[in-house]
Design an enzyme around this catalytic site. Structure first.
Site, PDB file in Angstrom:
ATOM      1  N   LYS A  95      -9.697   1.711  -1.884  1.00 38.18           N
ATOM      2  CA  LYS A  95     -10.736   1.489  -0.342  1.00 38.18           C
ATOM      3  C   LYS A  95     -11.311   2.197   0.086  1.00 38.18           C
ATOM      4  O   LYS A  95     -11.800   3.026   0.021  1.00 38.18           O
ATOM      5  CB  LYS A  95      -9.005   2.222   0.528  1.00 38.18           C
ATOM      6  CG  LYS A  95      -9.348   1.360   1.793  1.00 38.18           C
ATOM      7  CD  LYS A  95      -8.024   2.635   2.541  1.00 38.18           C
ATOM      8  CE  LYS A  95      -8.164   1.673   4.242  1.00 38.18           C
ATOM      9  NZ  LYS A  95      -6.844   1.908   4.820  1.00 38.18           N
ATOM     10  N   GLU A 139       0.983  -1.257   0.308  1.00 37.85           N
ATOM     11  CA  GLU A 139       0.160  -0.153  -0.086  1.00 37.85           C
ATOM     12  C   GLU A 139       0.291   1.145   0.115  1.00 37.85           C
ATOM     13  O   GLU A 139       1.763   1.448   0.241  1.00 37.85           O
ATOM     14  CB  GLU A 139      -1.277   0.099   1.202  1.00 37.85           C
ATOM     15  CG  GLU A 139      -1.601   1.638   1.268  1.00 37.85           C
ATOM     16  CD  GLU A 139      -2.657   1.201   2.975  1.00 37.85           C
ATOM     17  OE1 GLU A 139      -3.355   2.108   2.998  1.00 37.85           O
ATOM     18  OE2 GLU A 139      -1.878   0.383   3.988  1.00 37.85           O
ATOM     19  N   CYS A 184      -5.299  -2.736   2.908  1.00 38.50           N
ATOM     20  CA  CYS A 184      -5.391  -2.351   4.580  1.00 38.50           C
ATOM     21  C   CYS A 184      -6.643  -3.524   4.992  1.00 38.50           C
ATOM     22  O   CYS A 184      -6.688  -3.884   5.448  1.00 38.50           O
ATOM     23  CB  CYS A 184      -4.849  -1.230   4.851  1.00 38.50           C
ATOM     24  SG  CYS A 184      -4.339  -0.287   6.783  1.00 38.50           S
TER      25      CYS A 184
END
Length: 603
Positions: free
Chosen positions: A367, A292, A452
């Site tokens: 995300k 990331e 994440c």
């Protein structure tokens, strides 16, 4: 006062044991044995208190201390520690305090009973040890579900995260999710606490019999869980496809570098090492994954920038030279019309960026679940607020949440278990050499790239699976935490996704824990924590199966919530009626005395 101090010591003791059970710096993957006693002190404490005020603070203290000890590393989150650690601790503790009201409910009502309802339905059902044990377990599951869901959800510090080592038990996640695992652990604690109470407080023979029956039923339940777990964990599973994957763990802090040139150079070197390692094995790399946030320039406009940067080895040229698709963490910028949409002119997304084998930019997964008050701030969509925060805090505080579920089709390899033949249009009546055989196109694997935080939430992962994902490839950067326990806590929470959906999970982290997890929760390969290294993984992809959890989601958590709310509602209605009857009787006695006084006056 001594009693109050004693029960609050019970609460603190419970939180310390639970924190020691959750993955920590001393026991990296947790200590599941400790979960079997962690809630006994808490259960005992609720049998001793006398007010709802104490009930609130009892669980408030337990959840606050557990959060602070197990998630202390949140204090290292750049300049946002006051939010990531402070606000999350207070928020979690407030949820815990409110939950305390429900935990105390069976004991507050039993203490207010008198002979009027000795034979009531309430007492026959809700005051039995069986119900108290089940109710206590259901309330704790409801607490974990509430604290782990929604915008403010924080799914770390849970009971299931401490159970990673008990692979037979964790298989239950494919049916109930992690909440069923929490339930059976807390239920064990509740039964042990009831035995403790019955021994030291001389419970009636009938009450002891109820505990024995509940314990026997629990043993049957555990036996079923173990049989299911053994079957699932040791069941031979054959992959239908494989994906030769290079995971790059650059072990750097992107927050401390003004440009991404050095990160790219390190990642290119590690990628090259991985690709060459596959070549030495007579294999071809089919996907390279970087973690990331590696690329700092926003796409799609940055597509040209990376044809010339870094100057020594431009990224897109490097990818084209290696002839392998790359998945890299970066930034995506979307232009909006503020007048029509009411959104800022430009929105920035934390993205997973896909390049094809020719180095061409192919798209992004953005995300979806952002870190509250750090990546996502309230009212950020208002242009004036966004501009102010951009000047005072910076773009990183203004990520926009993704609004699409995105998948990438990546060419992969077949196995002998693959359903399709390698060629088509074969005439079995002719010799092979006499035919022009048309080969079938190379098969692909449908991957999705949760970023994440995404891999911890059902509302993100379940739609990704239901829409056809064959492989989860998570990219993350927990290097800012500086702690091994942070890396492992994130991993163990994510590992349950592989079991819940019986789908292989790949994690590529900046500093770890980079790993491949199969559908039974087994770690088949990994990389060391906080080291600059790359790894070559032949990732197995299995035939998709629809698990109970995939089909129904958090049904077990909802069931526990229903049990808690039903008990609360029934209790309220029962005791409202009871209080009314008592008041009627008191008023009746007063009117009777009043009539007698009037009769005396008349005489």
């Amino acid at each position: 006062m001594n009693t109050i101090l004693q029960v609050f010591f019970y609460s603190i003791f419970s939180s310390i044991i639970l924190s020691a059970a959750i993955p920590n710096e001393i026991s990296l993957f947790g200590n599941p044995i400790l979960t079997l006693i962690a809630f006994v002190p808490l259960y005992l404490a609720y049998t001793k208190i006398k007010t709802y005020r104490h009930a609130f603070f009892l669980f408030f203290v337990q959840t606050l201390i557990t959060h602070l000890i197990s998630s202390f590393w949140l204090g290292y989150f750049k300049d946002f520690a006051i939010f990531t650690l402070g606000a999350s601790a207070i928020g979690t503790a407030c949820i815990g305090g409110f939950t305390g009201f429900f935990l105390y409910l069976p004991y507050s009502t039993s203490k207010s009973h008198d002979k009027l309802n000795n034979n009531s339905f309430y007492q026959k059902i809700f005051e039995t040890p069986a119900f108290k044990i089940i109710y206590f377990s259901a309330v704790y599951v409801a607490y974990e579900w509430v604290k782990s869901s929604g915008f403010l959800g924080y799914p770390w510090g849970t009971v299931s995260s401490a159970l990673f080592r008990w692979h037979v038990i964790t298989q239950l996640a494919s049916i109930t999710g992690t909440y069923g695992i929490t339930f059976i652990v807390v239920m064990f604690n509740a039964i042990a606490a009831e035995y403790f109470i019955s021994y030291f407080e001389n419970a009636t023979a009938c009450y002891k019999k109820g505990i024995h029956i509940t314990a026997k039923l629990y043993l049957v339940l555990i036996a079923c869980v173990i049989v299911h777990g053994v079957f699932q964990y040791y069941l031979p599973r054959h992959p239908v496809k494989t994906l030769n994957t290079v995971l790059v763990q650059q072990n750097s802090d992107p927050w401390k570098t003004p440009t991404d040139n050095e990160s790219i150079r390190v990642s290119e070197k590690l990628s090259n090492n991985g690709i060459e390692e596959f070549e030495r094995q007579n294999k071809k790399a089919e996907l390279v994954v970087w973690s990331e946030g590696v690329l700092k320039h926003s796409f799609p406009s940055a597509s040209f920038h990376y044809t010339i940067a870094p100057s020594e080895s431009p990224l897109r040229n490097f990818i084209a030279d290696k002839d392998v698709p790359f998945l890299i963490g970066g930034v995506f910028a979307r232009k909006n019309d503020p007048e029509k949409t009411g959104l800022p002119e430009t929105q920035y997304f934390n993205a997973a960026i896909m390049f094809d084998k020719d180095g061409e930019y192919r798209g992004t997964y953005n995300k979806n679940h952002l870190v509250p008050f750090a990546e996502a701030l309230p009212f950020i969509e208002i242009p004036a607020v966004h501009d102010f925060l951009k000047k005072t805090i910076g773009i990183s505080a203004g990520w926009a949440p993704g609004d699409q579920y995105v998948f990438f089709d990546v060419p992969c390899s077949t196995t002998k278990y693959y359903m399709l033949p390698a060629v088509k249009n074969i005439d079995l009546n002719k010799k092979i050499e006499e035919q022009q055989i048309e080969e079938i196109d190379r098969p692909t694997v449908k991957i999705t790239a949760p970023i994440c935080f995404d891999d911890a939430f059902t509302d993100i992962m379940r739609p990704l699976f239901l829409n056809g994902a064959e492989l989860f490839v998570n990219i993350t950067d927990d290097s800012w935490s500086l702690m091994k326990s942070s890396e492992i806590q994130h991993f163990v929470v994510a590992s349950y996704r592989a079991i819940e959906y019986r789908t292989t999970l790949v994690r590529c982290a900046n500093a770890g824990y980079s790993v491949v997890v199969t559908p039974d929760g087994k770690v088949i390969d990994d990389l060391p924590l906080f080291e600059e290294v790359s790894g070559t993984f032949t990732v197995p992809i299995y035939k998709r199966v629809m698990t109970t959890y995939a089909r129904f989601g958090n049904w077990f958590a909802y069931l526990c919530v229903i049990i808690v709310l039903f008990h609360a509602l029934y209790t309220y209605l029962t005791f409202s009626e009871y209080d009314y009857i008592k008041s009627e009787r008191k008023s009746g006695k007063k009117s009777k005395k009043h009539r007698k006084k009037n009769q005396k006056k008349e005489h």
